[in-house]
Design a protein around this motif. Structure first.
Motif, PDB file in Angstrom:
ATOM      1  N   TRP A  11       0.812  -1.205   0.000  1.00  0.00           N
ATOM      2  CA  TRP A  11       0.000   0.000   0.000  1.00  0.00           C
ATOM      3  C   TRP A  11       0.851   1.263   0.000  1.00  0.00           C
ATOM      4  N   THR A  12       0.324   2.323  -0.602  1.00  0.00           N
ATOM      5  CA  THR A  12       0.886   3.665  -0.500  1.00  0.00           C
ATOM      6  C   THR A  12       0.011   4.425   0.478  1.00  0.00           C
ATOM      7  N   VAL A  13       0.642   5.197   1.360  1.00  0.00           N
ATOM      8  CA  VAL A  13      -0.089   5.959   2.373  1.00  0.00           C
ATOM      9  C   VAL A  13       0.141   7.451   2.141  1.00  0.00           C
ATOM     10  N   LEU A  14      -0.944   8.198   2.048  1.00  0.00           N
ATOM     11  CA  LEU A  14      -0.885   9.654   2.024  1.00  0.00           C
ATOM     12  C   LEU A  14      -1.492  10.139   3.334  1.00  0.00           C
ATOM     13  N   SER A  15      -0.670  10.747   4.182  1.00  0.00           N
ATOM     14  CA  SER A  15      -1.131  11.269   5.475  1.00  0.00           C
ATOM     15  C   SER A  15      -1.431  12.753   5.323  1.00  0.00           C
ATOM     16  N   VAL A  16      -2.659  13.120   5.621  1.00  0.00           N
ATOM     17  CA  VAL A  16      -3.132  14.484   5.423  1.00  0.00           C
ATOM     18  C   VAL A  16      -3.336  15.131   6.787  1.00  0.00           C
ATOM     19  N   GLY A  17      -2.782  16.334   6.959  1.00  0.00           N
ATOM     20  CA  GLY A  17      -2.946  17.060   8.212  1.00  0.00           C
ATOM     21  C   GLY A  17      -3.436  18.475   7.966  1.00  0.00           C
ATOM     22  N   GLY A  18      -4.046  19.053   8.983  1.00  0.00           N
ATOM     23  CA  GLY A  18      -4.540  20.426   8.858  1.00  0.00           C
ATOM     24  C   GLY A  18      -5.976  20.457   8.392  1.00  0.00           C
ATOM     25  N   GLU A  19      -6.240  21.307   7.408  1.00  0.00           N
ATOM     26  CA  GLU A  19      -7.597  21.490   6.911  1.00  0.00           C
ATOM     27  C   GLU A  19      -7.694  21.068   5.449  1.00  0.00           C
ATOM     28  N   LEU A  20      -8.553  20.097   5.193  1.00  0.00           N
ATOM     29  CA  LEU A  20      -8.796  19.630   3.823  1.00  0.00           C
ATOM     30  C   LEU A  20     -10.043  20.359   3.325  1.00  0.00           C
TER      31      LEU A  20
END
Length: 119
Positions: A11-20
């Motif tokens: 798997w590839t993981v994209l970790s998103v932080g803050g405001e989407l």
């Protein structure tokens, strides 16, 4: 908004932080397009560090799901925040996207998508 990329083979993981939101959604969309173009077929989007999501952010995630499924891939979301997960539930997106409390859970419970059949 921040996006960090990591691997959790296969798997590839994209970790998103803050405001989407309207400002950050195009960045996530672009990151997903790049991953899919590079051959990614199993993507985990980690929302553990997300503070806020709006309809533009949700649209970017639905777009990621469509893009991956068109190529025989799969998407899982890591979303331990009950508040953030509730936004997705209100739109019934929890019915079409697998939600998990951790990356370990997402990577361990999802079967890796098989190669698309070509004729």
């Amino acid at each position: 908004m921040t996006i960090r990329r990591s691997e959790r083979p296969p798997w590839t993981v994209l970790s998103v932080g803050g405001e989407l939101d309207v400002v950050g959604a195009p960045d996530l969309r672009q990151a997903v397009v790049k991953e899919v173009a590079d051959g990614c077929r199993g993507l985990i989007i980690d929302l553990s560090e997300l503070d806020f999501v709006d309809s533009f952010g949700m649209g970017a995630i639905v777009g990621a799901l469509k893009r991956l499924r068109q190529r025989g891939g799969e998407l899982a979301l890591v979303c331990p925040s009950r508040r953030i997960r509730r936004v997705f539930e209100l739109c019934d997106l929890d019915r079409i996207i697998a939600f998990h409390d951790s990356i370990d859970s997402a990577a361990g419970s999802q079967p890796m998508p098989s190669a698309p059949v070509t004729s």
